[in-house]
Structure formats: structure tokens, C-alpha cells
Design an enzyme around this catalytic site. Structure first.
Site, short mmCIF file in Angstrom:
data_model
loop_
_atom_site.label_atom_id
_atom_site.label_comp_id
_atom_site.label_asym_id
_atom_site.label_seq_id
_atom_site.Cartn_x
_atom_site.Cartn_y
_atom_site.Cartn_z
N HIS A 100 0.86 -1.19 0.00
CA HIS A 100 0.00 0.00 0.00
C HIS A 100 0.89 1.24 0.00
CE1 HIS A 100 -2.74 3.13 1.26
NE2 HIS A 100 -3.70 2.37 0.76
N GLU A 175 -3.62 2.10 -7.35
CA GLU A 175 -4.03 3.23 -6.51
C GLU A 175 -3.10 4.41 -6.78
OE1 GLU A 175 -6.38 1.87 -2.84
OE2 GLU A 175 -4.28 1.68 -2.34
P1 PGA Z 1 -9.31 6.53 -0.09
O1 PGA Z 1 -8.14 5.46 0.24
O2 PGA Z 1 -10.48 5.74 -0.61
O3 PGA Z 1 -9.58 7.20 1.21
O4 PGA Z 1 -8.75 7.46 -1.13
C1 PGA Z 1 -7.90 4.34 -0.57
C2 PGA Z 1 -6.73 3.53 -0.05
O5 PGA Z 1 -5.79 4.12 0.50
O6 PGA Z 1 -6.69 2.29 -0.18
#
Ligand code: PGA
Length: 261
Positions: A100, A175
């Protein structure tokens, strides 16, 4: 690891929110709002300390799966504060995140470290989600493809040299760092482009079939208002949700997307 996944994967990353008490309060409401669906997977990543409360309080709803947000690169050792994948497996946790962006940014997890964590999760029999994504600076510098390739390739290199066996039923999450917790969402087109690039790397490395069947989730400011458009984008097989997963009503709406309810 359970059988192959069907349908979209809707995952909640609770980060360092919700202790055991708040976990119970969430579940009380969520189970009433979201009935079990066999055409999708719903997975929660609570704080490690809240996982026992989650498992005890999901009211027999084993369709609400549970994962660990991070594991150490070692199986055991003098690593104060850490949890290993083997321990997570012993606690009957089914999933684990690797890489992550908050771990990469705040805890120094480099691409190779992420590869070791991926290997540990697989070795322990958990289903990993390999998270990748570019910063705003990298995107503006035209480095999207380079960054995604490097992150995926390095993880696969480490995995291969670890000898931990094949990574079947791959699940990854794209992401973009600039869209996490910022309210800034990648457009469905941005997501489709990045997912396509990730699939190209997988195809080069593992072949067309594993690349086509890999699940690639999108994460970054996903909300009830944009879930349908994102799930409708080419190559988007689910979502990894932070902020909007903390509220049972909003996460239930996300999980029900496209179900006709
Ligand atoms: P968010 O976070 O939906 O608050 O942007 C997503 C994540 O960090 O997995």
C-alpha cells in the site's frame, strides 16, 4: 486460499481507524444493509487489533472476508510491533495487502520489500493484493508506465527468486497516490489506461491468460457517487476503498453497485 474469485472485489481498507468497539458498531448496521451476494467478494482490512472483534461480530456472515493490512518480511523474530503472514494465517485471516502506498511512503517499503511481503503472504496461504500506483510528480513527469512496470516487475522478480511457488488468481490494486484520501479520483479512462498497462506487464511475465484473468482493483477516493462509473471502466475488476468504507451506509452502497438494489 479459497477458490477462484467470482465477480467484482469490493475491499475496505480501514487503515488506523476503528478499534474493536467501532468495528462492532459498523458491523451491526452493515450486515443489515448488505445481504450476502454470491456474485461478488467483499473483504475488510481492519486494524490487526480489531480483527478478532470483526470475526466474532460478523454474525455468521462469512461472506464478509477479512484481511491484514501489512505483514513483516520475516516469518518470526525480534521485530517489535510487527505481525507475520504465518501468524495471520494461523488466525484464519484470508487476505493480505502488500505495498500500500502509505507503507511505501511512511514505512520505507521499497519495491523489493513489497515482493518479499507478497511471497510471505503466498507462502502462508493468504490471498495477497499487490498495490501499485504513481505519485503526482511521477505522473506529471510522464513516468506512469515506467513506475507501474517497475513496481509489478520487481515484485514478480522477488517472488520468482523466493521459490514460494506460483501466484495463482492474482489480485492487484492500482491506486494512484494523488487520488488517495484527496477527493481527487482518477477518471474511468485513467483507470482503464493504468489497468491496461498493468495487464501488459502481467502478460509479458506470465502469459495472456493469467493477465486476462487477474483481478485489478482501482483505489483512490472511491465513493457511492463514482462507483458505477469506475466499475464500468475497461479492466476494472473491483475497488479498494479507504475513507468511504468507514461509514456502513456508504460502503454498503458501494458493495451493492450494479446488483439492482
Ligand atoms: P481513499 O483510500 O479511498 O480514502 O482514497 C484508498 C486507499 O488508501 O486504499
Amino acid at each position: 486460499m479459497s477458490e477462484a474469485l467470482r465477480g467484482p472485489v469490493l475491499a475496505a481498507n480501514w487503515k488506523m481507524y476503528k478499534g474493536p468497539g467501532a468495528t462492532r458498531v459498523f458491523l451491526d448496521r452493515f450486515v443489515a444493509l448488505y445481504p450476502a451476494h454470491s456474485d461478488r467478494s467483499v473483504v475488510f482490512f481492519p486494524s490487526a487489533i480489531s480483527i478478532p472483534a470483526f470475526v466474532a461480530d460478523r454474525s455468521g456472515r462469512e461472506d464478509l472476508e477479512v484481511g491484514i493490512q501489512d505483514v513483516h518480511t520475516e516469518v518470526e523474530g525480534a521485530c517489535t510491533g510487527a505481525v507475520s503472514a504465518a501468524m495471520a494465517a494461523e488466525a484464519e485471516i484470508g487476505w493480505g495487502l502488500a505495498g500500500h502506498s502509505e507503507r511505501r511512503r511512511d514505512f520505507g517499503d521499497h519495491d523489493a520489500t513489497v515482493g518479499i511481503k507478497l511471497s510471505r503472504l503466498l507462502e502462508a496461504g493468504l490471498r495477497p493484493i499487490l498495490c501499485v500506483g504513481e505519485t503526482l510528480e511521477e505522473r506529471r513527469g510522464g513516468l506512469l508506465e515506467e513506475v507501474l512496470s517497475r513496481q509489478v516487475e520487481t515484485a514478480l522478480d522477488v517472488l520468482e527468486s523466493s521459490g514460494c511457488g506460483p501466484w495463482n488468481d492474482k489480485v492487484l490494486a492500482y491506486e494512484p497516490v494523488w487520488a488517495i484520501g484527496t477527493g481527487e479520483t482518477a477518471t474511468p479512462g485513467d483507470a482503464a489506461e493504468a489497468h491496461g498497462l498493468i495487464r501488459e506487464v502481467l502478460s509479458r511475465r506470465a502469459g495472456d491468460e493469467p493477465a486476462a484473468t487477474a483481478k485489478i482493483l482501482y483505489g483512490g477516493s472511491v465513493k457511492p457517487g463514482n462507483i458505477e462509473a469506475l466499475l464500468g471502466a475497461d479492466g476494472v475488476d473491483g475497488v479498494l476503498v479507504g475513507g468511504a468504507s468507514l461509514d456502513p451506509d456508504s460502503f454498503a452502497r458501494i458493495c451493492l453497485a450494479g446488483s439492482g438494489r
